[in-house]
Design a protein around this motif. Structure first.
Motif, short mmCIF file in Angstrom:
data_model
loop_
_atom_site.label_atom_id
_atom_site.label_comp_id
_atom_site.label_asym_id
_atom_site.label_seq_id
_atom_site.Cartn_x
_atom_site.Cartn_y
_atom_site.Cartn_z
N ILE A 76 0.85 -1.18 0.00
CA ILE A 76 0.00 0.00 0.00
C ILE A 76 0.89 1.23 0.00
O ILE A 76 1.79 1.37 0.85
CB ILE A 76 -0.94 0.01 1.22
CG1 ILE A 76 -1.87 -1.19 1.15
CG2 ILE A 76 -1.71 1.31 1.30
CD1 ILE A 76 -2.80 -1.33 2.30
N ASP A 77 0.64 2.12 -0.95
CA ASP A 77 1.41 3.36 -1.08
C ASP A 77 2.91 3.10 -1.12
O ASP A 77 3.70 3.82 -0.52
CB ASP A 77 1.07 4.35 0.05
CG ASP A 77 -0.38 4.80 0.02
OD1 ASP A 77 -0.98 4.79 -1.08
OD2 ASP A 77 -0.90 5.17 1.09
N GLY A 78 3.33 2.03 -1.80
CA GLY A 78 4.74 1.71 -1.94
C GLY A 78 5.38 1.03 -0.75
O GLY A 78 6.57 0.73 -0.77
N GLU A 79 4.63 0.78 0.31
CA GLU A 79 5.15 0.10 1.50
C GLU A 79 4.62 -1.32 1.56
O GLU A 79 3.47 -1.57 1.24
CB GLU A 79 4.72 0.85 2.77
CG GLU A 79 5.30 2.24 2.91
CD GLU A 79 6.77 2.23 3.26
OE1 GLU A 79 7.24 1.27 3.91
OE2 GLU A 79 7.46 3.18 2.88
N ASP A 80 5.48 -2.25 2.00
CA ASP A 80 5.09 -3.65 2.14
C ASP A 80 4.65 -3.91 3.57
O ASP A 80 5.34 -3.53 4.53
CB ASP A 80 6.25 -4.58 1.79
CG ASP A 80 6.60 -4.52 0.32
OD1 ASP A 80 5.67 -4.42 -0.50
OD2 ASP A 80 7.80 -4.56 0.00
N TYR A 81 3.51 -4.58 3.72
CA TYR A 81 2.97 -4.96 5.02
C TYR A 81 2.58 -6.42 4.99
O TYR A 81 2.33 -6.99 3.93
CB TYR A 81 1.72 -4.13 5.37
CG TYR A 81 1.97 -2.64 5.43
CD1 TYR A 81 2.51 -2.06 6.57
CD2 TYR A 81 1.67 -1.83 4.35
CE1 TYR A 81 2.74 -0.70 6.63
CE2 TYR A 81 1.89 -0.46 4.40
CZ TYR A 81 2.43 0.10 5.55
OH TYR A 81 2.66 1.44 5.60
N THR A 82 2.51 -7.03 6.16
CA THR A 82 2.01 -8.39 6.30
C THR A 82 0.90 -8.38 7.35
O THR A 82 1.06 -7.81 8.43
CB THR A 82 3.13 -9.35 6.75
OG1 THR A 82 4.19 -9.29 5.80
CG2 THR A 82 2.63 -10.78 6.83
#
Length: 94
Positions: A76-82
């Protein structure tokens, strides 16, 4: 855009994987292990999950160790999350 997890879900931002070994060998992207250390950026409210009441023990800002291959990865918005269940978090690092 923000992520608001539901029930017992937790949103993690994984720390960067090690790029060199202790002896100084530079690892290719394919050889790097998926990091297990992460920072919590959002926590669901808990509640009744599978017929059992779930209390949330972690909070935003905690550093944690999560199961290596658990959760769903999103960008999301260039950021990786888990996004993982609270039960996939193995420990809080203090």
């Amino acid at each position: 855009m923000t992520i608001k997890p539901l029930l017992d879900r937790v949103v993690l931002q994984l720390e960067e994987a090690e790029q060199t070994t202790k002896s100084g060998i530079v690892l290719s992207t394919a050889a790097q292990e998926k990091p297990q250390f992460a920072k919590i950026v959002a926590v669901g409210p808990g509640g009744v999950v599978d017929g059992k009441d779930v209390e949330m023990y972690v909070k935003v800002g905690d550093k944690v160790i999560a199961s290596k291959y658990a959760g769903t990865e999103v960008k999301i918005d260039g950021e990786d999350y888990t996004i993982v269940r609270q039960s996939d978090i193995l420990a809080v690092v203090e």
